[in-house]
Write a protein that holds these residues in place. Structure first.
Motif, short mmCIF file in Angstrom:
data_model
loop_
_atom_site.label_atom_id
_atom_site.label_comp_id
_atom_site.label_asym_id
_atom_site.label_seq_id
_atom_site.Cartn_x
_atom_site.Cartn_y
_atom_site.Cartn_z
N TRP A 93 0.82 -1.21 0.00
CA TRP A 93 0.00 0.00 0.00
C TRP A 93 0.86 1.26 0.00
CZ3 TRP A 93 -5.38 1.29 0.64
CH2 TRP A 93 -6.24 0.22 0.46
N LEU A 94 1.95 1.25 0.75
CA LEU A 94 2.76 2.47 0.88
C LEU A 94 3.73 2.69 -0.27
CD1 LEU A 94 3.70 2.65 4.67
CD2 LEU A 94 2.26 4.24 3.39
N PRO A 101 -4.34 4.64 -3.01
CA PRO A 101 -4.49 5.95 -2.37
C PRO A 101 -3.38 6.18 -1.35
CG PRO A 101 -6.08 4.36 -1.51
CD PRO A 101 -5.41 3.69 -2.66
N ALA A 102 -3.11 7.44 -1.08
CA ALA A 102 -2.14 7.80 -0.05
C ALA A 102 -2.82 7.85 1.31
CB ALA A 102 -1.52 9.16 -0.38
N PRO A 103 -2.07 7.62 2.39
CA PRO A 103 -2.67 7.69 3.72
C PRO A 103 -3.34 9.04 3.95
CG PRO A 103 -0.45 6.80 3.84
CD PRO A 103 -0.64 7.28 2.44
N GLY A 104 -4.56 9.01 4.43
CA GLY A 104 -5.31 10.22 4.68
C GLY A 104 -6.25 10.60 3.56
N GLU A 105 -6.05 10.02 2.37
CA GLU A 105 -6.97 10.29 1.27
C GLU A 105 -8.28 9.52 1.47
OE1 GLU A 105 -3.82 11.23 -2.37
OE2 GLU A 105 -4.98 9.37 -2.39
N VAL A 106 -9.24 9.83 0.61
CA VAL A 106 -10.56 9.20 0.74
C VAL A 106 -10.45 7.68 0.72
CG1 VAL A 106 -12.80 8.91 -0.36
CG2 VAL A 106 -11.77 11.18 -0.23
N GLY A 107 -9.60 7.15 -0.14
CA GLY A 107 -9.46 5.71 -0.25
C GLY A 107 -8.66 5.06 0.85
N ASP A 124 2.67 10.38 9.23
CA ASP A 124 3.40 11.65 9.15
C ASP A 124 4.87 11.40 8.87
OD1 ASP A 124 1.12 13.12 9.60
OD2 ASP A 124 1.53 13.50 11.72
N LEU A 125 5.44 10.38 9.50
CA LEU A 125 6.84 10.04 9.25
C LEU A 125 7.04 9.61 7.80
CD1 LEU A 125 9.72 9.55 10.37
CD2 LEU A 125 9.01 7.18 10.78
N VAL A 126 6.15 8.79 7.30
CA VAL A 126 6.23 8.34 5.91
C VAL A 126 6.21 9.54 4.96
CG1 VAL A 126 4.96 7.12 4.09
CG2 VAL A 126 5.28 6.05 6.34
N ARG A 127 5.40 10.53 5.28
CA ARG A 127 5.26 11.70 4.41
C ARG A 127 6.45 12.64 4.51
NH1 ARG A 127 3.39 16.53 5.79
NH2 ARG A 127 2.56 15.68 7.75
N THR A 128 6.94 12.87 5.73
CA THR A 128 7.98 13.89 5.93
C THR A 128 9.39 13.34 5.83
OG1 THR A 128 7.93 13.56 8.34
CG2 THR A 128 6.45 15.23 7.41
N ARG A 134 10.55 4.10 5.23
CA ARG A 134 10.84 2.80 4.64
C ARG A 134 11.51 1.87 5.65
NH1 ARG A 134 10.60 2.26 -0.99
NH2 ARG A 134 10.02 4.20 -2.07
N VAL A 135 12.31 2.43 6.54
CA VAL A 135 12.94 1.60 7.58
C VAL A 135 11.87 1.01 8.50
CG1 VAL A 135 14.43 1.67 9.61
CG2 VAL A 135 15.15 2.80 7.51
N ILE A 136 10.93 1.84 8.91
CA ILE A 136 9.85 1.34 9.78
C ILE A 136 9.02 0.29 9.05
CG2 ILE A 136 7.81 1.97 11.10
CD1 ILE A 136 10.46 2.96 12.28
N THR A 137 8.73 0.55 7.77
CA THR A 137 7.95 -0.42 6.99
C THR A 137 8.70 -1.74 6.89
OG1 THR A 137 7.05 1.43 5.70
CG2 THR A 137 6.72 -0.78 4.82
N ARG A 138 10.02 -1.66 6.72
CA ARG A 138 10.82 -2.89 6.64
C ARG A 138 10.79 -3.64 7.98
NH1 ARG A 138 16.64 -3.51 6.59
NH2 ARG A 138 16.83 -1.24 6.43
N ALA A 139 10.81 -2.90 9.08
CA ALA A 139 10.72 -3.53 10.39
C ALA A 139 9.37 -4.23 10.58
CB ALA A 139 10.93 -2.49 11.49
N VAL A 140 8.30 -3.60 10.09
CA VAL A 140 6.98 -4.23 10.14
C VAL A 140 6.99 -5.52 9.32
CG1 VAL A 140 4.57 -3.98 9.42
CG2 VAL A 140 5.74 -2.07 10.53
#
Length: 211
Positions: A93-94, A101-107, A124-128, A134-140
Motif C-alpha cells: 500500500w505504501l 491511495p495515499a494515507p489520509g486520502e478518501v481511499g 506523518d513520518l512516511v510523508r515527511t 521505509r525503515v519502519i515499513t521494513r521492520a513491520v
C-alpha cells in the motif's frame, strides 16, 4: 471486485456496525502489541531487521496494526488472516502498489479510536521522512515475516491433530493456509474466526465466532 478507493471505509462502517461502534484498527491494536512483543523476545531475529530507536517501536506496532486492518478489509476475520501474505500488505500500500491511495486520502482514511494518533504519527513520518518511513515499513515486514515462519512450523498442532485437521480442511474446502489464529496461543489472545471448526485440534487456542 476489490476496490482500494472504497474498500477501507466501507469495511470500517460494516465492522463498526457489528462491533459496538469500534473501528477495526482498534481491535487490531492488541494483536499488534502482542506480535511486536513476541518478536522482541526472539533470539533469532532476521538479519534484515533494521536498527530501531526506542521511540520508534510504537511506530512498528502502528504499522503491524495497520497491516492487520488492511487484511481485515479484504474480508478476513482477525483470526483468519493468512500469515503468508500479511507481511507484504503495508509495503504494498505504501511503496509498491500502483494507483493506491495515499494515507489520509478518501481511499485510505485514518482510523478513529484510541490509537488514531499512533497511526497518524506513522503516516506523518512516511510523508515527511520517506527514508525513515521505509525503515519502519521494513521492520513491520520482518516482524510479520518472522511470525509467518514461526506459524509455518504449526507450533500448536501435534502430529495426529495435524493430520486430522488437514483431512478436514482439504475435504471441506480443498486448501490449507496458516492463519493468525494458529499462533494465537503464543500471543495469548482469543481469536475471532469465521469457522471455529477450521481450527479443531490447535492446542491452547480459544476461538470466538466473528461477528
Amino acid at each position: 471486485m476489490w476496490n482500494p478507493d472504497t474498500q477501507l471505509q466501507e469495511h470500517a462502517q460494516r465492522y463498526a456496525a457489528a462491533h459496538d461502534g469500534r473501528h477495526p484498527y482498534t481491535d487490531a491494536w492488541p494483536w499488534a502489541e502482542a506480535i511486536v512483543a513476541w518478536h522482541d523476545q526472539q533470539s533469532d531475529q532476521s538479519r534484515q531487521m533494521p536498527h530501531l530507536e526506542p521511540e520508534e517501536r510504537s511506530l512498528v506496532v502502528a504499522g503491524v496494526a495497520e497491516s492487520l486492518r488492511l487484511e481485515m478489509a479484504r474480508g478476513h476475520a482477525l483470526g483468519d488472516i493468512p500469515l503468508c501474505q500479511l507481511h507484504y500488505e503495508l509495503m504494498t500500500w505504501l511503496w509498491l502498489g500502483k494507483d493506491f491511495p495515499a494515507p489520509g486520502e478518501v481511499g485510505w482514511p485514518a482510523p478513529s479510536g484510541p490509537h488514531a494518533d499512533q497511526w497518524q504519527a506513522l503516516m506523518d513520518l512516511v510523508r515527511t521522512d520517506p527514508a525513515r518511513g521505509r525503515v519502519i515499513t521494513r521492520a513491520v515486514r520482518e516482524t510479520l515475516r518472522g511470525l509467518s515462519n514461526y506459524g509455518g512450523h504449526r507450533p500448536h498442532l501435534p502430529g495426529a491433530a495435524y493430520r486430522e485437521l488437514m483431512d478436514h480442511r482439504f475435504r471441506t474446502r480443498s486448501f490449507d493456509v496458516v492463519s493468525l489464529a494458529e499462533v494465537a496461543p503464543t500471543l495469548g489472545l482469543p481469536a475471532p474466526v469465521a469457522d471455529p471448526g477450521w481450527y479443531t485440534g490447535v492446542v491452547g487456542l480459544v476461538t470466538e465466532k466473528a461477528a
